[in-house]
Scaffold this active site. Structure first.
Site, PDB file in Angstrom:
ATOM      1  N   HIS A 134     -51.592  -4.783  -3.904  1.00 24.70           N
ATOM      2  CA  HIS A 134     -52.435  -4.980  -4.957  1.00 24.70           C
ATOM      3  C   HIS A 134     -52.577  -6.150  -5.625  1.00 24.70           C
ATOM      4  O   HIS A 134     -51.502  -6.637  -6.301  1.00 24.70           O
ATOM      5  CB  HIS A 134     -52.316  -3.577  -6.087  1.00 24.70           C
ATOM      6  CG  HIS A 134     -53.538  -3.810  -7.207  1.00 24.70           C
ATOM      7  ND1 HIS A 134     -54.838  -2.834  -6.989  1.00 24.70           N
ATOM      8  CD2 HIS A 134     -53.733  -4.560  -8.092  1.00 24.70           C
ATOM      9  CE1 HIS A 134     -55.616  -3.328  -7.976  1.00 24.70           C
ATOM     10  NE2 HIS A 134     -54.988  -4.324  -8.807  1.00 24.70           N
ATOM     11  N   CYS A 135     -53.466  -6.942  -5.474  1.00 27.18           N
ATOM     12  CA  CYS A 135     -53.394  -8.331  -5.877  1.00 27.18           C
ATOM     13  C   CYS A 135     -54.159  -8.527  -7.240  1.00 27.18           C
ATOM     14  O   CYS A 135     -55.527  -8.354  -7.457  1.00 27.18           O
ATOM     15  CB  CYS A 135     -54.116  -9.138  -4.863  1.00 27.18           C
ATOM     16  SG  CYS A 135     -54.347 -10.866  -5.606  1.00 27.18           S
ATOM     17  N   PRO A 136     -53.533  -8.923  -8.304  1.00 32.91           N
ATOM     18  CA  PRO A 136     -54.259  -9.017  -9.685  1.00 32.91           C
ATOM     19  C   PRO A 136     -55.376 -10.121  -9.584  1.00 32.91           C
ATOM     20  O   PRO A 136     -56.209 -10.123 -10.580  1.00 32.91           O
ATOM     21  CB  PRO A 136     -53.143  -9.269 -10.643  1.00 32.91           C
ATOM     22  CG  PRO A 136     -52.157  -9.703  -9.996  1.00 32.91           C
ATOM     23  CD  PRO A 136     -52.298  -9.047  -8.779  1.00 32.91           C
ATOM     24  N   ASN A 140     -57.850  -6.320  -7.233  1.00 35.99           N
ATOM     25  CA  ASN A 140     -58.472  -4.905  -6.235  1.00 35.99           C
ATOM     26  C   ASN A 140     -57.259  -5.064  -5.173  1.00 35.99           C
ATOM     27  O   ASN A 140     -56.276  -5.873  -5.256  1.00 35.99           O
ATOM     28  CB  ASN A 140     -59.456  -5.740  -5.458  1.00 35.99           C
ATOM     29  CG  ASN A 140     -60.111  -4.322  -4.545  1.00 35.99           C
ATOM     30  OD1 ASN A 140     -59.593  -3.340  -4.763  1.00 35.99           O
ATOM     31  ND2 ASN A 140     -61.147  -4.574  -3.948  1.00 35.99           N
TER      32      ASN A 140
END
Length: 270
Positions: A134-136, A140
């Protein structure tokens, strides 16, 4: 985030405060770099010459590709596991194409069986197919349906950073030549130094991220599975793995943030 009639709804947005702040900060950095390069560096240095217009056009094209890649990566459903009859279909498809010793996963939070390489994301609150992480920065998950766009975002941020550093260095060299002269204001030099620092840091960061992503793709695995030392999927050629991520044979569309046209189950039926 909806599943309608057993099919994935393409539009998607996570209402996560941390992710929204990080994504907004990324936009601010890119747009700020565009302003500094165009109005604080190139125009004061080259005026409105043909070279100036060319450089501004190239950089703004890169900025548009960067932001559009970010938007698509952020608003594309990364591959949520459907809740319903299609879930078992996906599990059977993935198990059929995985290694014989691949085990079925059961998610207690979603209360569903999930295929290998699928993991539960506590932020998205769903199980994601081929979840890498999960990439802030894109607010997403990076999964089966948006890994291409995440890679393009990294790629274009890297090109933006390289472009900024080259232009800034060339301007310094030009100003150092006594015959050229340099009537820059102190604020322009301050903006330039700050931009060079950010370009260097972000350039190195996205280069490391791209190497990590490409390593996972070429080995047919995900970042989570690599950390857990889970056996990768079936042995395939590097081109087959790349075609799965980018949605088809090598073409111009590999470099454009177009959405994958394949139905969700097609990702697991090849």
């Amino acid at each position: 985030r909806r599943v309608h009639g057993g099919r994935l709804v393409q539009m998607w947005f996570n209402v996560d405060v941390c992710g929204i702040i990080c994504a907004s900060f990324g936009w601010a950095i890119v747009l700020g770099a565009d302003f500094i390069i165009c109005f604080q560096t190139i125009i004061p240095w080259l005026g409105f010459s043909s070279l100036s217009v060319f450089l501004i056009g190239v950089f703004n094209a890169l900025v548009v590709l960067t932001i559009s890649s970010h938007i698509v990566a952020m608003t594309t459903n990364p591959g949520t596991i459907p809740r319903g009859d299609e879930t078992q279909q996906l599990v059977e498809m993935e198990e059929a194409r995985s290694e014989p010793n691949a085990t079925k996963n059961f998610c207690k939070r979603c209360n569903i069986d999930r295929p290998p390489k699928a993991h539960h994301c506590s932020t998205c609150q769903r199980c994601i197919l081929k979840m890498d992480h999960h990439c802030p920065w894109v607010n997403n998950c990076v999964g089966a349906y948006n890994q291409k766009h995440f890679l393009l975002f990294l790629f274009y941020v890297g090109l933006d950073s390289l472009f900024c550093m080259i232009v800034l260095v060339c301007r310094v060299i030009s100003c150092a030549n006594p015959t050229n002269g340099c009537n820059s204001e102190a604020s322009e030099w301050l903006y330039g130094m700050c931009l060079f620092f950010f370009a260097l840091i972000f350039g190195l960061f996205v280069s490391i991220m791209m190497c990590d992503q490409m390593s996972c793709i070429l080995n047919n695995t995900t970042g989570i599975d690599m950390l857990k030392e889970v056996n990768p999927g079936p042995k395939r050629t590097s081109m087959e793995n790349l075609q799965e991520v980018f949605g088809g044979p090598l073409s111009i569309y590999w470099f454009l943030p177009t959405r994958l046209k394949n139905p969700l189950t097609d990702v697991y039926s090849r």
